[in-house]
Design an enzyme around this catalytic site. Sequence first.
Site, PDB file in Angstrom:
ATOM      1  N   GLN A 284      57.088  32.543  54.268  1.00 60.53           N
ATOM      2  CA  GLN A 284      56.570  33.303  53.443  1.00 60.53           C
ATOM      3  C   GLN A 284      54.943  33.236  53.216  1.00 60.53           C
ATOM      4  O   GLN A 284      54.552  34.676  52.704  1.00 60.53           O
ATOM      5  CB  GLN A 284      57.279  32.733  52.108  1.00 60.53           C
ATOM      6  CG  GLN A 284      58.900  33.251  52.257  1.00 60.53           C
ATOM      7  CD  GLN A 284      59.414  32.954  50.978  1.00 60.53           C
ATOM      8  OE1 GLN A 284      59.060  32.084  49.989  1.00 60.53           O
ATOM      9  NE2 GLN A 284      60.802  33.138  50.912  1.00 60.53           N
TER      10      GLN A 284
ATOM     11  N   ARG B 115      29.782  58.500  55.105  1.00 58.13           N
ATOM     12  CA  ARG B 115      30.793  57.692  54.171  1.00 58.13           C
ATOM     13  C   ARG B 115      32.081  58.094  54.439  1.00 58.13           C
ATOM     14  O   ARG B 115      32.907  57.091  54.391  1.00 58.13           O
ATOM     15  CB  ARG B 115      30.296  57.681  52.712  1.00 58.13           C
ATOM     16  CG  ARG B 115      29.096  57.103  52.388  1.00 58.13           C
ATOM     17  CD  ARG B 115      28.800  57.031  50.881  1.00 58.13           C
ATOM     18  NE  ARG B 115      27.480  56.537  51.020  1.00 58.13           N
ATOM     19  CZ  ARG B 115      26.257  57.023  50.081  1.00 58.13           C
ATOM     20  NH1 ARG B 115      26.457  57.896  49.141  1.00 58.13           N
ATOM     21  NH2 ARG B 115      25.290  56.276  50.184  1.00 58.13           N
TER      22      ARG B 115
ATOM     23  N   TRP C 205      17.287  49.956  62.863  1.00 57.24           N
ATOM     24  CA  TRP C 205      18.693  49.696  62.813  1.00 57.24           C
ATOM     25  C   TRP C 205      19.021  51.260  63.208  1.00 57.24           C
ATOM     26  O   TRP C 205      20.194  51.866  62.779  1.00 57.24           O
ATOM     27  CB  TRP C 205      19.111  49.657  61.318  1.00 57.24           C
ATOM     28  CG  TRP C 205      18.511  48.379  60.808  1.00 57.24           C
ATOM     29  CD1 TRP C 205      17.841  48.368  59.555  1.00 57.24           C
ATOM     30  CD2 TRP C 205      18.588  47.181  61.265  1.00 57.24           C
ATOM     31  NE1 TRP C 205      17.399  47.365  59.250  1.00 57.24           N
ATOM     32  CE2 TRP C 205      18.064  46.528  60.031  1.00 57.24           C
ATOM     33  CE3 TRP C 205      19.186  46.355  62.135  1.00 57.24           C
ATOM     34  CZ2 TRP C 205      17.739  45.111  60.142  1.00 57.24           C
ATOM     35  CZ3 TRP C 205      19.069  44.944  61.875  1.00 57.24           C
ATOM     36  CH2 TRP C 205      18.256  44.250  60.944  1.00 57.24           C
ATOM     37  N   ILE C 206      18.580  51.978  64.067  1.00 57.75           N
ATOM     38  CA  ILE C 206      19.097  53.473  64.371  1.00 57.75           C
ATOM     39  C   ILE C 206      20.183  53.518  65.473  1.00 57.75           C
ATOM     40  O   ILE C 206      19.901  53.361  66.758  1.00 57.75           O
ATOM     41  CB  ILE C 206      17.737  54.413  64.604  1.00 57.75           C
ATOM     42  CG1 ILE C 206      16.718  54.365  63.480  1.00 57.75           C
ATOM     43  CG2 ILE C 206      18.493  55.697  64.752  1.00 57.75           C
ATOM     44  CD1 ILE C 206      17.437  54.532  62.256  1.00 57.75           C
TER      45      ILE C 206
ATOM     46  N   GLY D  90      11.515  48.015  55.698  1.00 57.34           N
ATOM     47  CA  GLY D  90      11.173  47.814  54.149  1.00 57.34           C
ATOM     48  C   GLY D  90      12.105  48.934  53.513  1.00 57.34           C
ATOM     49  O   GLY D  90      11.920  48.774  52.130  1.00 57.34           O
TER      50      GLY D  90
ATOM     51  N   ARG E 249      54.910  34.031  67.936  1.00 56.88           N
ATOM     52  CA  ARG E 249      54.263  32.545  67.626  1.00 56.88           C
ATOM     53  C   ARG E 249      55.151  31.627  67.105  1.00 56.88           C
ATOM     54  O   ARG E 249      55.713  32.016  65.610  1.00 56.88           O
ATOM     55  CB  ARG E 249      52.724  32.687  66.934  1.00 56.88           C
ATOM     56  CG  ARG E 249      52.346  31.423  66.732  1.00 56.88           C
ATOM     57  CD  ARG E 249      51.676  30.591  67.904  1.00 56.88           C
ATOM     58  NE  ARG E 249      51.071  29.533  67.545  1.00 56.88           N
ATOM     59  CZ  ARG E 249      50.581  28.476  68.357  1.00 56.88           C
ATOM     60  NH1 ARG E 249      50.810  28.769  69.946  1.00 56.88           N
ATOM     61  NH2 ARG E 249      49.964  27.446  67.987  1.00 56.88           N
TER      62      ARG E 249
ATOM     63  N   SER F 215      16.521  54.517  58.018  1.00 55.71           N
ATOM     64  CA  SER F 215      16.092  53.162  57.400  1.00 55.71           C
ATOM     65  C   SER F 215      14.971  52.690  58.115  1.00 55.71           C
ATOM     66  O   SER F 215      14.714  53.176  59.262  1.00 55.71           O
ATOM     67  CB  SER F 215      17.448  52.093  57.949  1.00 55.71           C
ATOM     68  OG  SER F 215      18.685  52.804  57.144  1.00 55.71           O
TER      69      SER F 215
ATOM     70  N   GLU G 113      25.947  53.089  55.630  1.00 57.14           N
ATOM     71  CA  GLU G 113      26.047  54.205  54.842  1.00 57.14           C
ATOM     72  C   GLU G 113      26.042  53.990  53.194  1.00 57.14           C
ATOM     73  O   GLU G 113      26.908  54.543  52.496  1.00 57.14           O
ATOM     74  CB  GLU G 113      27.447  55.048  55.139  1.00 57.14           C
ATOM     75  CG  GLU G 113      27.900  55.138  56.345  1.00 57.14           C
ATOM     76  CD  GLU G 113      26.772  55.968  57.256  1.00 57.14           C
ATOM     77  OE1 GLU G 113      25.927  56.238  56.860  1.00 57.14           O
ATOM     78  OE2 GLU G 113      26.961  55.683  58.636  1.00 57.14           O
TER      79      GLU G 113
ATOM     80  N   GLY H 129      15.844  49.969  52.988  1.00 50.37           N
ATOM     81  CA  GLY H 129      17.372  50.090  53.317  1.00 50.37           C
ATOM     82  C   GLY H 129      18.009  50.747  52.139  1.00 50.37           C
ATOM     83  O   GLY H 129      18.294  51.897  52.290  1.00 50.37           O
TER      84      GLY H 129
HETATM   85  C1  LIG Z   1      25.542  48.022  62.352  1.00 52.55           C
HETATM   86  C2  LIG Z   1      24.387  48.847  61.701  1.00 52.55           C
HETATM   87  C3  LIG Z   1      24.135  50.314  61.888  1.00 52.55           C
HETATM   88  C4  LIG Z   1      23.134  50.947  61.394  1.00 52.55           C
HETATM   89  N1  LIG Z   1      22.865  52.251  61.906  1.00 52.55           N
HETATM   90  C5  LIG Z   1      21.663  53.026  61.121  1.00 52.55           C
HETATM   91  C6  LIG Z   1      21.656  54.410  61.468  1.00 52.55           C
HETATM   92  O1  LIG Z   1      21.976  54.770  62.464  1.00 52.55           O
HETATM   93  N2  LIG Z   1      20.555  55.046  60.627  1.00 52.55           N
HETATM   94  C7  LIG Z   1      20.010  54.443  59.794  1.00 52.55           C
HETATM   95  O2  LIG Z   1      19.290  55.006  59.143  1.00 52.55           O
HETATM   96  N3  LIG Z   1      20.204  53.043  59.209  1.00 52.55           N
HETATM   97  C8  LIG Z   1      21.130  52.318  60.058  1.00 52.55           C
HETATM   98  N4  LIG Z   1      21.576  51.038  59.347  1.00 52.55           N
HETATM   99  C9  LIG Z   1      20.822  50.628  58.521  1.00 52.55           C
HETATM  100  C10 LIG Z   1      21.545  50.562  57.262  1.00 52.55           C
HETATM  101  O3  LIG Z   1      21.898  51.739  56.521  1.00 52.55           O
HETATM  102  C11 LIG Z   1      21.026  49.197  56.347  1.00 52.55           C
HETATM  103  O4  LIG Z   1      21.120  48.206  56.767  1.00 52.55           O
HETATM  104  C12 LIG Z   1      21.580  49.785  54.812  1.00 52.55           C
HETATM  105  O5  LIG Z   1      21.473  50.819  54.069  1.00 52.55           O
HETATM  106  C13 LIG Z   1      21.352  48.493  53.846  1.00 52.55           C
HETATM  107  O6  LIG Z   1      19.940  48.268  53.772  1.00 52.55           O
HETATM  108  P1  LIG Z   1      19.033  46.813  54.317  1.00 52.55           P
HETATM  109  O7  LIG Z   1      19.847  46.293  55.554  1.00 52.55           O
HETATM  110  O8  LIG Z   1      17.638  46.947  54.245  1.00 52.55           O
HETATM  111  O9  LIG Z   1      19.564  45.960  53.021  1.00 52.55           O
HETATM  112  P2  LIG Z   1      19.011  45.829  51.549  1.00 52.55           P
HETATM  113  O10 LIG Z   1      18.808  47.205  50.968  1.00 52.55           O
HETATM  114  O11 LIG Z   1      17.721  44.917  51.597  1.00 52.55           O
HETATM  115  O12 LIG Z   1      20.107  45.188  50.781  1.00 52.55           O
HETATM  116  C14 LIG Z   1      20.409  43.665  51.016  1.00 52.55           C
HETATM  117  C15 LIG Z   1      21.485  43.284  49.758  1.00 52.55           C
HETATM  118  O13 LIG Z   1      20.851  43.714  48.489  1.00 52.55           O
HETATM  119  C16 LIG Z   1      21.765  44.492  47.876  1.00 52.55           C
HETATM  120  N5  LIG Z   1      21.093  45.338  47.137  1.00 52.55           N
HETATM  121  C17 LIG Z   1      20.174  46.103  47.284  1.00 52.55           C
HETATM  122  N6  LIG Z   1      19.682  46.845  46.162  1.00 52.55           N
HETATM  123  C18 LIG Z   1      20.622  46.731  45.258  1.00 52.55           C
HETATM  124  C19 LIG Z   1      20.827  46.987  43.955  1.00 52.55           C
HETATM  125  N7  LIG Z   1      20.141  48.087  43.492  1.00 52.55           N
HETATM  126  N8  LIG Z   1      21.859  46.405  43.188  1.00 52.55           N
HETATM  127  C20 LIG Z   1      22.942  45.597  43.626  1.00 52.55           C
HETATM  128  N9  LIG Z   1      22.421  45.187  45.017  1.00 52.55           N
HETATM  129  C21 LIG Z   1      21.601  45.595  45.822  1.00 52.55           C
HETATM  130  C22 LIG Z   1      22.560  45.145  48.973  1.00 52.55           C
HETATM  131  O14 LIG Z   1      23.794  45.596  48.568  1.00 52.55           O
HETATM  132  C23 LIG Z   1      22.856  44.014  49.875  1.00 52.55           C
HETATM  133  O15 LIG Z   1      23.903  43.142  49.537  1.00 52.55           O
HETATM  134  C24 LIG Z   1      22.650  50.382  60.271  1.00 52.55           C
HETATM  135  C25 LIG Z   1      22.688  48.898  59.713  1.00 52.55           C
HETATM  136  C26 LIG Z   1      23.669  48.299  60.660  1.00 52.55           C
HETATM  137  C27 LIG Z   1      23.916  46.877  60.170  1.00 52.55           C
END
Ligand SMILES: Cc1cc2nc3c(=O)[nH]c(=O)nc-3n(C[C@H](O)[C@H](O)[C@H](O)COP(=O)(O)OP(=O)(O)OC[C@H]3O[C@@H](n4cnc5c(N)ncnc54)[C@H](O)[C@@H]3O)c2cc1C
Length: 386
Positions: free
Chosen positions: A274, A238, A155-156, A128, A263, A125, A359, A130
Site C-alpha cells: 500500500q 511557460r 545559459w542560452i 548577473g 519487482r 539571461s 522560464e 536571471g
Molecule cells: C537548463 C537551463 C536552460 C536555460 N536556457 C535559457 C535560454 O535558452 N535563454 C535564456 O535567456 N536563459 C536560459 N536559462 C537561464 C534561466 O532562465 C535562469 O537560470 C533563470 O531565469 C533563473 O535565473 P538565475 O539562474 O540567475 O537565478 P536567480 O535569479 O539568481 O535566482 C536564484 C534563486 O533566488 C530566487 N529568487 C530570485 N529572486 C527572487 C524573488 N524576488 N523572490 C523570491 N525568490 C527569488 C529564485 O527563485 C531562485 O531560487 C536556462 C537555465 C537553465 C538551467
Amino acid sequence: MHEEKEDPSGVQQRARHFAETDIAKRASEFDRKEHLPKDVITKMADAGFLGAAVPEKWGGLGLDPLEYGELTESIGKACASTRALLTVHTSLVAETLVERASNRLKEKYLTDLALGRRIGCFALSEAGAGSDAASVTTVYRREQDVFILDGRKKWISFAGVADLFLVFAKENDLTSAFLVERNTPGVEIRPMSGMLGNRAAHMAEISFTGVEVPVENLVSGIGLGFGLVANTALHHGRYSIAWAGVAIAQAALETMCAYAAEREQFGVKIGSQQLVQKMIADAVTQVGAARELCRRAGRLRMERSTDAVIETNIAKYFSSTIAQQVTSDAVQVLGGNGCWDQYPAERLFREAKVLEIIEGTSQLQQLMIADHGFKKFAGSGSGWGK
Ligand SMILES: Cc1cc2nc3c(=O)[nH]c(=O)nc-3n(C[C@H](O)[C@H](O)[C@H](O)COP(=O)(O)OP(=O)(O)OC[C@H]3O[C@@H](n4cnc5c(N)ncnc54)[C@H](O)[C@@H]3O)c2cc1C
C-alpha cells in the site's frame, strides 16, 4: 511549404511515432553525450514540428494551443532535450515573431524558422541577470543604419547550433530586442557543459563585441524589448514548460507502474504494497490535474482571454512542481535502480528539477500567482477580519 492545415490527428500520430521510434530509446545517449544529433533536428524540421504553432501562411503547421500542447507532451515524454528545442525555437522565438515582428522581419526569418531552415534561440539571461531579467547589462547603441551590440549572454539553450539569436539589450533604461545572425562579426559562442538537465540542448554563452545589427532587425520597437517582446516570449515558453512537466511526470508514472508490477520483494510484487500504491495514486492524480490545468490555459489562449497569462503561470508552476514530486517518487519506487543511469528514473528526476528554474523560477511564479490571488480574492471574502 505547408499551405493547408494538415489533419491535427495525423500530426499527433506522426509526433508520437517520431517520439517512440526516433528519440525515446536514444534519449539517455543524448543526455550522456550532451549532444542532440543533427539528424534529430533535421527530422523535426522535415516533419514540420519546428513550425508546429506557426500559422500555415508562414510555413508552419498552424496547430492551435491544445494541439501544440499535445505534441509537446508526446515529444517531451520521450526526450526533454528534444522538447527543449520546441520550447526555445518554436515557442520562445517563432511564436514571438508571429505576434511581435513586422511583416518585413517575418518575411526575412519566420518561414525559414517554421520550416527549420534556420534554428532560433532566445538570449535573455546573463551571469548577473536571471530572475531580474530587466537588469541585463548587454548594451546597444544606434549608429546610422545599424545598432551596435556589446555584452555577454549565459545559459542560452541551442546557442551552440542556432543560426538566429533573439537578443535583449539596453540603452540607458530602454530594453530592446534584436534578431542577430550567428555569422555576424563579433559574435562568439562558448559551449557550456555539465548541466543537471536539458544536457543535450547545446547550451552556450554568447558574447557580442561591437556586433552590427541592421536596423530592420529590431523587434517591435525601441524600449519594447522587455515589456512586450520578452514577456510575449516567456508567455509562450511557460506554456511549453507546463506541458513539459506533464510529459516528464507521465513518463515517470509509467516507469514506476511498470516496475512495481514486476519487482518482487518479501515474496510479493512491490506494487501490492500500500505504501507503494500511495505513490502511484498520488502520481496518477497529480499528472491528471496538471494536464487539465495545461488544457485550461490552452483553451484560454485559444479564446485570447486576458486570463491566459496567469493561468499559464499557474499551469507552469503546478506542472513543474508535481513533475519534481512524481519523478522523485519514481526514483523511490525503483530503489537502487532508480539511482542508476541504466533506468530512466534518475534522468527524469534531473529533467524535472530544471523545469522549476527555467522560464521564471517557481518562486517568481508564486509571486505572480499570489499577486493575482490578492487582486482577485482579497475583496471577495466573507468579511473575515472586518
Ligand atoms: C537548463 C537551463 C536552460 C536555460 N536556457 C535559457 C535560454 O535558452 N535563454 C535564456 O535567456 N536563459 C536560459 N536559462 C537561464 C534561466 O532562465 C535562469 O537560470 C533563470 O531565469 C533563473 O535565473 P538565475 O539562474 O540567475 O537565478 P536567480 O535569479 O539568481 O535566482 C536564484 C534563486 O533566488 C530566487 N529568487 C530570485 N529572486 C527572487 C524573488 N524576488 N523572490 C523570491 N525568490 C527569488 C529564485 O527563485 C531562485 O531560487 C536556462 C537555465 C537553465 C538551467
